[in-house]
Design a protein around this motif. Structure first.
Motif, PDB file in Angstrom:
ATOM      1  N   TYR A 278      45.434  70.866  52.879  1.00 57.72           N
ATOM      2  CA  TYR A 278      45.657  71.588  51.616  1.00 57.72           C
ATOM      3  C   TYR A 278      45.448  70.694  50.406  1.00 57.72           C
ATOM      4  O   TYR A 278      45.114  71.163  49.321  1.00 57.72           O
ATOM      5  N   ASN A 279      45.650  69.386  50.557  1.00 57.21           N
ATOM      6  CA  ASN A 279      45.551  68.469  49.425  1.00 57.21           C
ATOM      7  C   ASN A 279      44.183  67.837  49.271  1.00 57.21           C
ATOM      8  O   ASN A 279      44.021  66.906  48.460  1.00 57.21           O
ATOM      9  N   ASN A 280      43.196  68.311  50.013  1.00 58.20           N
ATOM     10  CA  ASN A 280      41.814  67.908  49.747  1.00 58.20           C
ATOM     11  C   ASN A 280      41.321  68.710  48.551  1.00 58.20           C
ATOM     12  O   ASN A 280      41.006  69.896  48.652  1.00 58.20           O
ATOM     13  N   GLU A 281      41.293  68.048  47.400  1.00 60.99           N
ATOM     14  CA  GLU A 281      41.022  68.772  46.156  1.00 60.99           C
ATOM     15  C   GLU A 281      39.610  69.321  46.105  1.00 60.99           C
ATOM     16  O   GLU A 281      39.395  70.461  45.680  1.00 60.99           O
ATOM     17  N   CYS A 282      38.632  68.526  46.530  1.00 57.10           N
ATOM     18  CA  CYS A 282      37.231  68.916  46.389  1.00 57.10           C
ATOM     19  C   CYS A 282      36.573  69.090  47.744  1.00 57.10           C
ATOM     20  O   CYS A 282      37.057  68.598  48.772  1.00 57.10           O
ATOM     21  N   SER A 283      35.470  69.763  47.738  1.00 53.44           N
ATOM     22  CA  SER A 283      34.684  70.024  48.933  1.00 53.44           C
ATOM     23  C   SER A 283      33.805  68.816  49.236  1.00 53.44           C
ATOM     24  O   SER A 283      33.940  67.752  48.628  1.00 53.44           O
TER      25      SER A 283
ATOM     26  N   MET B 190      38.215  76.103  47.177  1.00 51.58           N
ATOM     27  CA  MET B 190      37.828  77.020  46.107  1.00 51.58           C
ATOM     28  C   MET B 190      39.043  77.643  45.437  1.00 51.58           C
ATOM     29  O   MET B 190      38.912  78.245  44.369  1.00 51.58           O
ATOM     30  N   LEU B 191      40.199  77.526  46.067  1.00 52.53           N
ATOM     31  CA  LEU B 191      41.431  78.030  45.469  1.00 52.53           C
ATOM     32  C   LEU B 191      42.011  76.975  44.531  1.00 52.53           C
ATOM     33  O   LEU B 191      41.716  75.787  44.655  1.00 52.53           O
ATOM     34  N   PRO B 192      42.855  77.381  43.574  1.00 49.45           N
ATOM     35  CA  PRO B 192      43.367  76.433  42.566  1.00 49.45           C
ATOM     36  C   PRO B 192      44.122  75.257  43.198  1.00 49.45           C
ATOM     37  O   PRO B 192      44.900  75.437  44.142  1.00 49.45           O
ATOM     38  N   PHE B 193      43.868  74.056  42.670  1.00 46.64           N
ATOM     39  CA  PHE B 193      44.547  72.842  43.123  1.00 46.64           C
ATOM     40  C   PHE B 193      45.618  72.469  42.107  1.00 46.64           C
ATOM     41  O   PHE B 193      45.364  72.454  40.899  1.00 46.64           O
ATOM     42  N   THR B 194      46.822  72.174  42.603  1.00 40.37           N
ATOM     43  CA  THR B 194      47.943  71.808  41.725  1.00 40.37           C
ATOM     44  C   THR B 194      48.254  70.324  41.915  1.00 40.37           C
ATOM     45  O   THR B 194      48.723  69.925  42.989  1.00 40.37           O
ATOM     46  N   PRO B 195      47.993  69.476  40.898  1.00 39.21           N
ATOM     47  CA  PRO B 195      48.283  68.046  41.031  1.00 39.21           C
ATOM     48  C   PRO B 195      49.785  67.808  41.235  1.00 39.21           C
ATOM     49  O   PRO B 195      50.628  68.569  40.776  1.00 39.21           O
ATOM     50  N   ASN B 196      50.093  66.751  41.972  1.00 39.12           N
ATOM     51  CA  ASN B 196      51.477  66.319  42.211  1.00 39.12           C
ATOM     52  C   ASN B 196      52.312  67.397  42.916  1.00 39.12           C
ATOM     53  O   ASN B 196      53.514  67.499  42.693  1.00 39.12           O
TER      54      ASN B 196
ATOM     55  N   GLN C 246      52.756  70.692  48.566  1.00 42.01           N
ATOM     56  CA  GLN C 246      52.733  71.957  49.303  1.00 42.01           C
ATOM     57  C   GLN C 246      51.540  72.836  48.924  1.00 42.01           C
ATOM     58  O   GLN C 246      51.106  73.654  49.727  1.00 42.01           O
ATOM     59  N   GLN C 247      51.022  72.658  47.710  1.00 44.00           N
ATOM     60  CA  GLN C 247      49.872  73.453  47.239  1.00 44.00           C
ATOM     61  C   GLN C 247      50.083  74.953  47.501  1.00 44.00           C
ATOM     62  O   GLN C 247      49.306  75.626  48.174  1.00 44.00           O
ATOM     63  N   LEU C 248      51.147  75.490  46.917  1.00 42.33           N
ATOM     64  CA  LEU C 248      51.522  76.880  47.187  1.00 42.33           C
ATOM     65  C   LEU C 248      50.477  77.879  46.708  1.00 42.33           C
ATOM     66  O   LEU C 248      50.343  78.962  47.284  1.00 42.33           O
ATOM     67  N   SER C 249      49.745  77.539  45.658  1.00 40.44           N
ATOM     68  CA  SER C 249      48.721  78.472  45.163  1.00 40.44           C
ATOM     69  C   SER C 249      47.599  78.647  46.178  1.00 40.44           C
ATOM     70  O   SER C 249      46.878  79.647  46.148  1.00 40.44           O
ATOM     71  N   ARG C 250      47.429  77.666  47.061  1.00 33.83           N
ATOM     72  CA  ARG C 250      46.453  77.796  48.139  1.00 33.83           C
ATOM     73  C   ARG C 250      47.100  78.411  49.392  1.00 33.83           C
ATOM     74  O   ARG C 250      46.538  79.290  50.042  1.00 33.83           O
ATOM     75  N   LYS C 251      48.295  77.924  49.694  1.00 32.09           N
ATOM     76  CA  LYS C 251      48.940  78.348  50.933  1.00 32.09           C
ATOM     77  C   LYS C 251      49.373  79.815  50.892  1.00 32.09           C
ATOM     78  O   LYS C 251      49.434  80.478  51.938  1.00 32.09           O
ATOM     79  N   ARG C 252      49.643  80.360  49.724  1.00 34.08           N
ATOM     80  CA  ARG C 252      50.085  81.746  49.675  1.00 34.08           C
ATOM     81  C   ARG C 252      48.980  82.701  50.101  1.00 34.08           C
ATOM     82  O   ARG C 252      49.250  83.855  50.452  1.00 34.08           O
TER      83      ARG C 252
END
Length: 801
Positions: A286-291, A346-352, A355-361
């Protein structure tokens, strides 16, 4: 709760079932849908549960690790084949059903079996053997759900609703159907009564009963009397007194359509997690920000990149107005199924935010997740994932990315109560980036989600939705009982005031109707020899006008399926009934009977005579006068006799040109080469053969219309038939398109993360074109009278001396 011994059709040769689901329901097969263990983790979270006592299957490789409560598919799983053929000459060691057999795959012809009675009257053209059928098949959902739309919608029919004390809410639909056919210049009318019996969350039966099964002419009977008699034949467990006629309203038909078609899904949302080298956990991915270039290459291969803002097709819960879920995503359409991918990068990445909830949801609420591994990634295990919804993980590892030699390896991990699904991963398969792998992967994704819907959690949720809908019909859409007052009074009065109890007239046992005019599946309980496991298994045999299937007891899984046109003959032997199909492959079975008579077997043989082009095989004894004498006939690799010399040994024994030899000395010809056959015939002085006579026109009986089929020699063949979906009756493809159109026009065309939101609104309107469908006709691509020939064009045959 009814168990297998209680749920069975009282008259299995009078009830013609429309589809495999109905046949299984009639015999009480399949897992129960009413029991859902409370407060137990499901999905990937099940692996971390302290109460989980399943340690996994112990199978792992470089892509995937073994995980508690999960079953892995690595490409080493055998395929279960019941018939004797070249593929089952050497059976696999016998295993128990609670052992590794649960990871076995089914034959593709069995996996795609669904509808047993084609009500669309569409001829699908070329009739080839199972080997020539597409291996990459979308395993059907309950496609029989369209039965109401096809046979009841827009027609005059009767509906009865009610609540049974033991079974819960019940809805029964009845329609009368009359057809005509011409025989010997005379037009003969045939009448069927079609029923759909919906019993709470337990089962649905779609069945037809011929008019001849009823004891009296039904023209003079009321709808209520007719319904009662039919239910006594089909499902006597229902207390008919609890049912009332439905009100006359278009709303009733709309609700029944929605209830019946609830199990059909045509839209899928699938997660994609990016796994770099030395990574394996959910948090790392989930914390891989870029492709990466390798992932981008894979995404462009998988589907099309779409701009979400203003996107009008299925959006899978993504925001198409304000870009709050990213600007782009990957979308594809495959055989009338829409798939929207939730790609982590491609989903929004949240720094710091680890859990990256915006992706996991989004991804965490998808049933199926693709784990894309770059070279050097650690083996993935579902135990690192916390989710109650993620039930299947498809691991794809790339090799040589962004080169001409790019390839992919695939593995699958599924929760243990998700049934195995195809297409099977090839042993040691390393897939090239090509159209075949694209079709394989998308089919695997669609089949995975369809399989998840059959798991305990989702099956119970769907059953609960259905039960509430049927309860609504029983309470709000029925008329007053026509005899409600008197019947209630009579029910409560003591017997002496009514002149004592009245003995009910004994119903005569109706004779079975086995002719081809009954097109649905009649059924028998049989014991079948499983040649892949070398053991006996109990099954329900269904024989319709179009198909023959074997359903496993008690799971209800289809273990074998073949069209009736593939049957070339049968033989009733001391070992059991041998059924020959395709190129001489053989099923061995024995009818189960409670009275010790041959009644069951005789009715099965009559049914085979009515719906197949096969013939009962006869045993011939070929005797040579002296060693070295010629038997006087020529034979081909398939066992077809091409020439018989008059007045020689074979002629005198009854062998004729166009005959097929199915067995020699109890050895199936389908397991022998031409050299083995000729050697056996030349060496022995006395040879026993099982012969199937030619058809009435003198041509050999063929289960495959291609006389040059390379499958005869056990060779791998290229599929010559159209793509998988075109194999199904075109009406079902139209139904998928109509359903997608209905969803597009609805207010909630993007299911959210919860299962409840994926359920439909029973009171939403229905479209006007719901009853329309196409009927197309195609022709066979082979001439049944053509002769077999070698690649050089010469007919290949051997003279037996």
């Amino acid at each position: 709760m009814y168990f297998f011994s209680e749920w069975h059709p009282p008259y299995p040769r009078l009830c013609a079932y429309h589809d495999c689901h109905s046949l299984a329901a009639a015999w009480g097969l399949g897992p129960p849908t009413t029991t859902l263990e409370a407060a137990r983790p499901t999905g990937a979270s099940q692996a971390q549960s302290p109460s989980e006592d399943d340690g996994g299957d112990g199978k792992s490789n470089e892509l995937l690790a073994s995980c508690p409560a999960f079953r892995n598919e690595l490409g080493i799983e055998p395929i279960r084949r019941l018939a004797l053929s070249r593929l089952t000459i050497n059976p696999v060691k016998a295993v128990s059903f609670d052992d590794e057999i649960e990871t076995w795959q089914r034959e593709h012809t069995a996996a795609e079996a669904g509808v047993l009675e084609d009500v669309s009257n569409v001829y699908l053209g070329g009739r080839l053997c199972a080997v020539r059928q597409p291996k990459i098949v979308i395993e059907p959902q309950d496609i029989g759900s369209y039965y109401f739309r096809h046979c009841f919608g827009g027609r005059s029919h009767v509906d009865y609703f009610g609540t049974d004390e033991n079974l819960g809410p019940v809805a029964v639909s009845l329609v009368r159907e009359t057809s005509e056919r011409k025989e010997a210049g005379t037009i003969i009318s045939h009448t069927l009564f079609r029923l759909i019996i919906r019993i709470s969350d337990l089962l649905t039966m779609r069945v037809a009963v011929p008019e001849e099964a009823l004891p009296e002419v039904p023209q003079d009977k009321s709808n209520r009397t007719l319904m009662r008699e039919l239910l006594e034949l089909v499902c006597p467990q229902i207390h008919f007194g609890a049912l009332r006629p439905a009100i006359t309203s278009p709303k009733v038909e709309e609700l029944l359509l929605k209830i019946d078609e609830q199990p059909i899904y045509t839209r899928y949302k699938v997660g994609i997690l990016y796994c770099k080298a030395n990574q394996s956990t959910e948090e790392q991915m989930y914390n891989n920000e870029c492709s990466s270039p390798a992932l981008e290459e894979f995404l462009d291969f998988l589907g099309q990149r779409v701009r979400l803002k203003g996107f009008e097709n299925y959006k899978g819960g993504l925001d198409t107005r304000g870009d709050t879920t990213g600007e782009f995503s990957i979308y594809t359409e495959y055989h009338s199924h829409e798939v929207m991918f939730h790609v982590s990068t491609m989903l929004p990445f949240t720094p710091n935010n680890r859990q990256q909830l915006s992706r996991k949801r989004h991804i965490g609420n998808d049933m199926v997740t693709i784990i894309f591994q770059e070279p050097g990634a650690s083996p993935f295990s579902p135990i690192t994932v916390r989710s109650h919804f993620q039930h299947v993980f498809i691991i794809v590892r790339v090799s040589n990315p962004c080169t001409d030699n790019v390839s992919y390896r695939v593995a699958v991990s599924r929760v243990k109560d998700v049934p195995a699904f195809g297409p099977p991963i090839g042993c040691g398969a390393n897939y090239q980036k090509c159209a075949e792998f694209h079709d394989f992967l998308l089919t695997k994704i669609i089949n995975a989600e369809n399989a998840v819907h059959r798991s305990k959690k989702f099956a119970a949720m769907a059953a609960r939705t259905r039960r509430e809908a049927l309860k609504d019909l029983a309470e709000n859409y029925v008329t007053a009982h026509p005899n409600e007052g008197p019947s209630r009074i009579a029910k409560n009065l003591p017997g002496r005031f009514l002149g004592g109890s009245v003995k009910r007239k004994e119903r005569p046992i109706p004779k079975p109707v086995l002719g081809s005019n009954v097109r649905g599946a009649l059924s028998w309980m049989v014991d079948v020899h499983d040649h892949s496991l070398h053991k006996r298994c109990s099954c329900i045999l269904g024989v319709s006008a179009e198909s023959i299937v074997l359903l496993e007891i008690p799971t209800g899984a289809v273990l074998f399926a073949t069209p009736t046109h593939s049957i070339i003959g049968w033989a009733n032997t001391d070992m059991g009934l041998k059924l020959y199909y395709d190129h001489g492959e053989m099923l061995l079975m024995r009818c189960c009977t409670s009275d010790g008579t041959a009644r069951e077997l005789n009715s099965l043989l009559r049914r085979l005579e009515a719906v197949t082009n096969g013939e009962e095989a006869k045993e011939l004894i070929l005797r040579k006068t002296r060693p070295g004498d010629s038997l006087g006939f020529h034979i081909q690799e398939e066992g077809v006799v091409t020439d018989v010399e008059m007045y020689q040994t074979a002629w005198k024994a009854g062998l004729r040109q166009g005959s097929r030899i199915a067995e020699m000395e109890n050895i199936a010809v389908s397991t022998m080469s031409l050299d083995q056959m000729t050697s056996l015939l030349e060496e022995k002085m006395i040879v026993r053969v099982m012969m199937i006579a030619p058809s009435s026109d003198g041509n050999p009986r063929r289960g495959c219309e291609d006389p040059n089929c390379p499958a005869i020699k056990g060779q791998e063949v290229q599929i010559l038939t159209p793509d998988t979906f075109a194999k199904q009756p075109l009406t079902y493809q139209e139904m998928f398109k109509i359903r997608n159109k209905e969803l597009s026009n609805s207010a909630h065309n993007s299911p959210s993360s919860s299962f409840e939101d994926r359920s439909f609104n029973f009171r939403s309107p229905v479209t006007k074109d719901q009853y329309s469908y196409r009927k197309e006709r195609s022709t066979s691509i082979f001439d049944s009278g053509s002769e077999a020939s070698t690649p050089g064009g010469q007919k290949e045959k051997r003279k037996v001396s």
